[in-house]
Structures are given as structure tokens and as C-alpha cells.
Design an enzyme around this catalytic site. Structure first.
Site, PDB file in Angstrom:
ATOM      1  CG  HIS A  90      29.498  58.551   5.809  1.00 11.55           C
ATOM      2  ND1 HIS A  90      28.346  59.055   5.266  1.00 11.55           N
ATOM      3  CD2 HIS A  90      30.388  58.454   4.798  1.00 11.55           C
ATOM      4  CE1 HIS A  90      28.534  59.245   3.962  1.00 11.55           C
ATOM      5  NE2 HIS A  90      29.769  58.881   3.652  1.00 11.55           N
ATOM      6  CD  GLU A 160      33.189  61.209   2.741  1.00 10.39           C
ATOM      7  OE1 GLU A 160      33.440  60.587   1.716  1.00 10.39           O
ATOM      8  OE2 GLU A 160      32.295  60.874   3.541  1.00 10.39           O
TER       9      GLU A 160
HETATM   10  P1  PGA Z   1      30.428  59.427  -3.153  1.00 11.28           P
HETATM   11  O1  PGA Z   1      30.392  59.128  -1.606  1.00 11.28           O
HETATM   12  O2  PGA Z   1      31.784  59.037  -3.676  1.00 11.28           O
HETATM   13  O3  PGA Z   1      29.318  58.597  -3.726  1.00 11.28           O
HETATM   14  O4  PGA Z   1      30.185  60.896  -3.332  1.00 11.28           O
HETATM   15  C1  PGA Z   1      31.483  59.403  -0.788  1.00 11.28           C
HETATM   16  C2  PGA Z   1      31.105  59.102   0.630  1.00 11.28           C
HETATM   17  O5  PGA Z   1      29.964  59.429   1.029  1.00 11.28           O
HETATM   18  O6  PGA Z   1      31.893  58.520   1.379  1.00 11.28           O
END
Ligand code: PGA
Length: 246
Positions: A90, A160
Site C-alpha cells: 500500500h 490506487e
Molecule cells: P481512500 O483510501 O478510499 O480513503 O482514498 C483508499 C486506500 O488507500 O486504499
């Protein structure tokens, strides 16, 4: 679709963890989607149940195998507690200095214990020369390049874009940009899994997915689900999000 909650450290009480878990159970009953909750590791054991309709995951896993490594939470412990997924790489962990070598170790340990690694990839920013595409390719290549064909098939990708994380639905990626990125990621996966195999890997989108934008981002962009942060850590927002997708 596969909808993975990432509670991050938003949940710091057993009561809140249980409330979110029960909400997910209820929603899973009436939903065709697969729901996964990646929770702070100490809560996995408390929430785990054989009768559960939702799967559990950890948000990180140790790169060590166990033994004399004080403080580490190994893949063996995570699997033993009843989790079946783990987030790998992540951006919030990469920002703490996790290197690709480390992420590869974590992925290997997760696979060895039967956990499904959710490999998070994403660019810090979008530049005019499209260097962000190289960032994504490299993050996939560093892991996929070192795994066997069979191991590659076990991985879920979470795309992401870092610039879209933790904002609001209005600031998430646009539908056109998402469609383009998913098709690019499919192409990269095709280099490691030729033929139809690459198309079987699930690709999730994460970054300010909320009730307000989820259905629109899901339609016709090629994603197989979402990795949801802040909207997954609040009963009302999570319920609205899952309902918006049903
Ligand atoms: P968010 O986070 O939905 O708060 O933008 C997503 C993530 O970091 O997995």
C-alpha cells in the site's frame, strides 16, 4: 465484483470493528459482490468465524518467516487467525520505506501460507510525458517478474493513484482515465501471463471510492472491484457504497 475494505487505522475500538463487521455480514447476504475486510491485524482473530459471509485480510505482513523477530506479524499468524487476504505495498507503507525487495519477500510469504496478496500499485502524480505508466509497469514487474506463472495467477492488483487517495469522490480519477489505466495494466499483465491467463487477474480501483462515484467508476471501465479506504470505515458510508453498487 470484489470489494475490499481497507480500514487503515481508522478503527481503534472493538465495538466499531464489530459494528462494521456485522454491517458487512448483513450487506453480503443481499449482495452478489464478494466483500473482504482488511482490518488491523489484532482484530482478525476476534472477527474470524467459519460461518462468515465476508472474508478477512491483513493490511500488511512481515517480511520475516518467524522465529527471533520481535514485534513482527508473520503470514503464518495472519493465516492462523483466519484471514485469507493481505494488502502488499500500500502506498502508505511504501512511503514508510518499503522497498520492492521487501514487498517481494512479503508476497512470497503470503503465498506460501495460502493468503491472496492484493498488490497495490499507483503513481504519485500524472505528468505530461506519461512517465506514470512506467511507474505502474515497474511496480508490477518487480513482483510478477520474480514469481512463477502459477504464483502470478494468485495475485489481485489494486490500482490506487496516490494523488486520489483520502480525498472526496469529486477528486477521484475520471472514468476515461481509469478505463485507460486498466487497459494499460491488462497489457502489462499480458507480458507476464500470456493468452487468456492475464485477463483472469482481478484489478481493483482505489482512491476516494465513495457511494457518490462507485457505480459510475464501475461501469464500462474494466475494473473488477474496489479497494475502499475512508468510506469503508464508517457504517453509514460503507452501507451507502455497497448499496450504490447493488
Ligand atoms: P481512500 O483510501 O478510499 O480513503 O482514498 C483508499 C486506500 O488507500 O486504499
Amino acid at each position: 465484483m470484489l470489494i475490499v475494505s481497507n480500514w487503515k487505522a481508522y478503527v481503534e475500538s472493538k465495538e466499531k470493528a464489530k459494528a462494521l463487521y456485522l454491517t458487512a455480514q448483513k450487506l453480503a447476504k443481499g449482495s452478489t459482490h464478494d466483500l473482504v475486510l482488511t482490518v488491523p491485524a489484532p482484530y482478525i482473530g476476534m472477527l474470524s468465524s467459519d460461518k462468515s459471509l465476508v472474508a478477512l485480510g491483513a493490511q500488511d505482513v512481515s517480511a520475516t518467516l518467524g522465529g527471533a523477530t520481535t514485534g513482527e506479524i508473520t503470514a503464518g499468524v495472519i493465516a492462523d487467525l483466519g484471514a485469507t487476504y493481505v494488502l502488499i505495498g500500500h502506498s502508505e507503507r511504501r512511503a514508510m520505506g518499503e522497498t520492492d525487495e521487501l514487498l517481494l519477500e512479503k508476497t512470497r510469504h503470503a503465498l506460501a501460507h495460502g493468503l491472496t496478496p492484493i498488490l497495490c500499485v499507483g503513481e504519485r502524480e500524472r505528468d505530461e510525458d506519461a512517465r506514470y505508466l512506467k511507474v505502474i509497469r515497474a511496480e508490477i514487474a518487480d513482483i510478477f517478474g520474480a514469481l512463477t506463472q502459477k504464483e502470478r495467477m494468485e495475485i489481485v492488483i489494486a490500482y490506487e493513484p496516490i494523488w486520489a487517495i483520502g480525498k472526496t469522490a469529486a477528486e477521484a480519477i475520471t472514468k476515461d482515465d481509469l478505463r485507460e489505466m486498466i487497459s494499460y495494466i491488462r497489457k502489462v499483465l499480458g507480458d507476464y501471463l500470456p493468452g487468456k491467463a492475464g485477463s483472469r487477474i482481478k484489478i481493483l480501483y482505489g482512491g476516494s471510492a465513495e457511494a457518490a462515484n462507485a457505480q459510475n467508476l464501475a461501469d464500462d471501465t474494466g475494473i473488477d472491484g474496489f479497494l475502499v479506504g475512508h468510506a469503508s470505515a464508517d457504517v453509514a458510508n460503507y452501507t451507502a457504497l455497497i448499496k450504490a453498487l447493488s
